[in-house]
Design a protein around this motif. Sequence first.
Motif, PDB file in Angstrom:
ATOM      1  N   GLY A  12       0.816  -1.215   0.000  1.00  0.00           N
ATOM      2  CA  GLY A  12       0.000   0.000   0.000  1.00  0.00           C
ATOM      3  C   GLY A  12       0.846   1.261   0.000  1.00  0.00           C
ATOM      4  O   GLY A  12       2.001   1.255   0.446  1.00  0.00           O
ATOM      5  N   THR A  17      -1.927   4.949  -7.332  1.00  0.00           N
ATOM      6  CA  THR A  17      -2.949   5.916  -7.749  1.00  0.00           C
ATOM      7  C   THR A  17      -2.302   7.184  -8.284  1.00  0.00           C
ATOM      8  O   THR A  17      -2.740   7.730  -9.313  1.00  0.00           O
ATOM      9  CB  THR A  17      -3.877   6.235  -6.554  1.00  0.00           C
ATOM     10  N   ARG A 186       7.790   8.098  -5.611  1.00  0.00           N
ATOM     11  CA  ARG A 186       8.019   8.723  -4.303  1.00  0.00           C
ATOM     12  C   ARG A 186       9.495   8.708  -3.932  1.00  0.00           C
ATOM     13  O   ARG A 186       9.859   8.441  -2.795  1.00  0.00           O
ATOM     14  CB  ARG A 186       7.182   8.030  -3.234  1.00  0.00           C
TER      15      ARG A 186
HETATM   16  N1  LIG Z   1       5.354  11.618  -6.006  1.00  0.00           N
HETATM   17  C1  LIG Z   1       4.762  11.843  -4.824  1.00  0.00           C
HETATM   18  N2  LIG Z   1       5.142  12.880  -4.034  1.00  0.00           N
HETATM   19  C2  LIG Z   1       4.543  13.102  -2.849  1.00  0.00           C
HETATM   20  N3  LIG Z   1       3.563  12.346  -2.347  1.00  0.00           N
HETATM   21  C3  LIG Z   1       3.149  11.304  -3.084  1.00  0.00           C
HETATM   22  C4  LIG Z   1       3.713  10.979  -4.349  1.00  0.00           C
HETATM   23  N4  LIG Z   1       3.096   9.892  -4.843  1.00  0.00           N
HETATM   24  C5  LIG Z   1       2.182   9.557  -3.927  1.00  0.00           C
HETATM   25  N5  LIG Z   1       2.208  10.381  -2.879  1.00  0.00           N
HETATM   26  C6  LIG Z   1       1.369  10.357  -1.677  1.00  0.00           C
HETATM   27  O1  LIG Z   1       1.590   9.129  -1.024  1.00  0.00           O
HETATM   28  C7  LIG Z   1       0.373   8.578  -0.549  1.00  0.00           C
HETATM   29  C8  LIG Z   1       0.160   7.233  -1.226  1.00  0.00           C
HETATM   30  O2  LIG Z   1       0.129   7.443  -2.631  1.00  0.00           O
HETATM   31  P1  LIG Z   1      -0.930   6.660  -3.542  1.00  0.00           P
HETATM   32  O3  LIG Z   1      -2.293   6.784  -2.973  1.00  0.00           O
HETATM   33  O4  LIG Z   1      -0.715   7.072  -4.934  1.00  0.00           O
HETATM   34  O5  LIG Z   1      -0.382   5.179  -3.315  1.00  0.00           O
HETATM   35  P2  LIG Z   1      -1.116   3.817  -3.663  1.00  0.00           P
HETATM   36  O6  LIG Z   1      -0.067   2.827  -3.962  1.00  0.00           O
HETATM   37  O7  LIG Z   1      -2.166   4.035  -4.681  1.00  0.00           O
HETATM   38  O8  LIG Z   1      -1.826   3.504  -2.262  1.00  0.00           O
HETATM   39  P3  LIG Z   1      -2.887   2.331  -1.988  1.00  0.00           P
HETATM   40  O9  LIG Z   1      -2.091   1.071  -1.948  1.00  0.00           O
HETATM   41  O10 LIG Z   1      -3.491   2.691  -0.659  1.00  0.00           O
HETATM   42  O11 LIG Z   1      -3.871   2.348  -3.107  1.00  0.00           O
HETATM   43  C9  LIG Z   1      -0.717   9.588  -0.886  1.00  0.00           C
HETATM   44  O12 LIG Z   1      -0.914  10.419   0.231  1.00  0.00           O
HETATM   45  C10 LIG Z   1      -0.099  10.385  -2.037  1.00  0.00           C
HETATM   46  O13 LIG Z   1      -0.598  11.696  -2.135  1.00  0.00           O
END
Ligand SMILES: Nc1ncnc2c1ncn2[C@@H]1O[C@H](COP(=O)(O)OP(=O)(O)OP(=O)(O)O)[C@@H](O)[C@H]1O
Length: 260
Positions: A12, A17, A186
């Motif tokens: 996660g 997303t 990230r």
């Molecule tokens: N490049 C970035 N810079 C800063 N914050 C980021 C970045 N990418 C994602 N985030 C933040 O990190 C958190 C997790 O990102 P995201 O929701 O895209 O991950 P995910 O893999 O889709 O999570 P999940 O497994 O819950 O679906 C969110 O708060 C998002 O805003």
Amino acid sequence: MTRKLALCNQKGGVGKTATTLGLASALSHQGRNVLVVDVDPQGNSTTGLGVELTETMMTTFDLMNRTVPGSAADAVIATPWDKVDLIPSNEALANIESDGANDLIFRLDIAFEGLDLSAYDAVLFDCPPSLGKLLFAVLCAADGVIAVTEPTIDSVRGIENLQETIRNVQRRPNPHLVLEKLVLSRKRTTGEHQFRERELRDTYGDLVAKTSIPELTARQDAHSSHTPIHSFTGGKALALQVAYTDLLAELALGPKGAAA
Ligand SMILES: Nc1ncnc2c1ncn2[C@@H]1O[C@H](COP(=O)(O)OP(=O)(O)OP(=O)(O)O)[C@@H](O)[C@H]1O
Ligand SMILES: [Mg+2]
């Protein structure tokens, strides 16, 4: 042919997303069309695109709760983002994991059966953080996988598990599935992140996208205001715009992308 790509990692919070919506934003910015399919009960792509679900909207749950060829066409809605369509999701989708129907993992594929997707440059499935039935259903329906990962030890291990899952799906029932790219998301400039990035590039070579996505607060600010990153002007949004546009070019999505 329009590729259907699954943005996955069972871990996660790695940026699935953010990468889905970043690529959608980049496509839209280039005047190209994209369909986002939210396959996560958290519905983060749905809310991120500024969509509020109403009773009459069909969701990914409706596609997976029954077996109707081509039904995905009925679930597509326009979003506030120009040229970005969506099949939305909400928490009801979590019920699918306990559904014992024999054809469950094929239902998403069946929902897309026979559809003409040529209006889109890409179909992007935003996957949930699990290796459960929802992910299997997406991998049965998809042509390719974009594995999104943070450059950390746990995420690197997660890629091995995801590869095993992909191999299982390739054996049966979707031999055409391809692991297209690993995307580092990230990314910070810490020693640990740099070390893990080198490790991933040494291990997976060209499979790792040249473009990695930096960790910048503009992403959260754009997300909470439901704004495409390419239309967002605060913070270091420009660095994220460049990163997602470069990543899009590497993935060569759609006819125009393939020609680039
Ligand atoms: N490049 C970035 N810079 C800063 N914050 C980021 C970045 N990418 C994602 N985030 C933040 O990190 C958190 C997790 O990102 P995201 O929701 O895209 O991950 P995910 O893999 O889709 O999570 P999940 O497994 O819950 O679906 C969110 O708060 C998002 O805003
Ligand atoms: Mg997500």
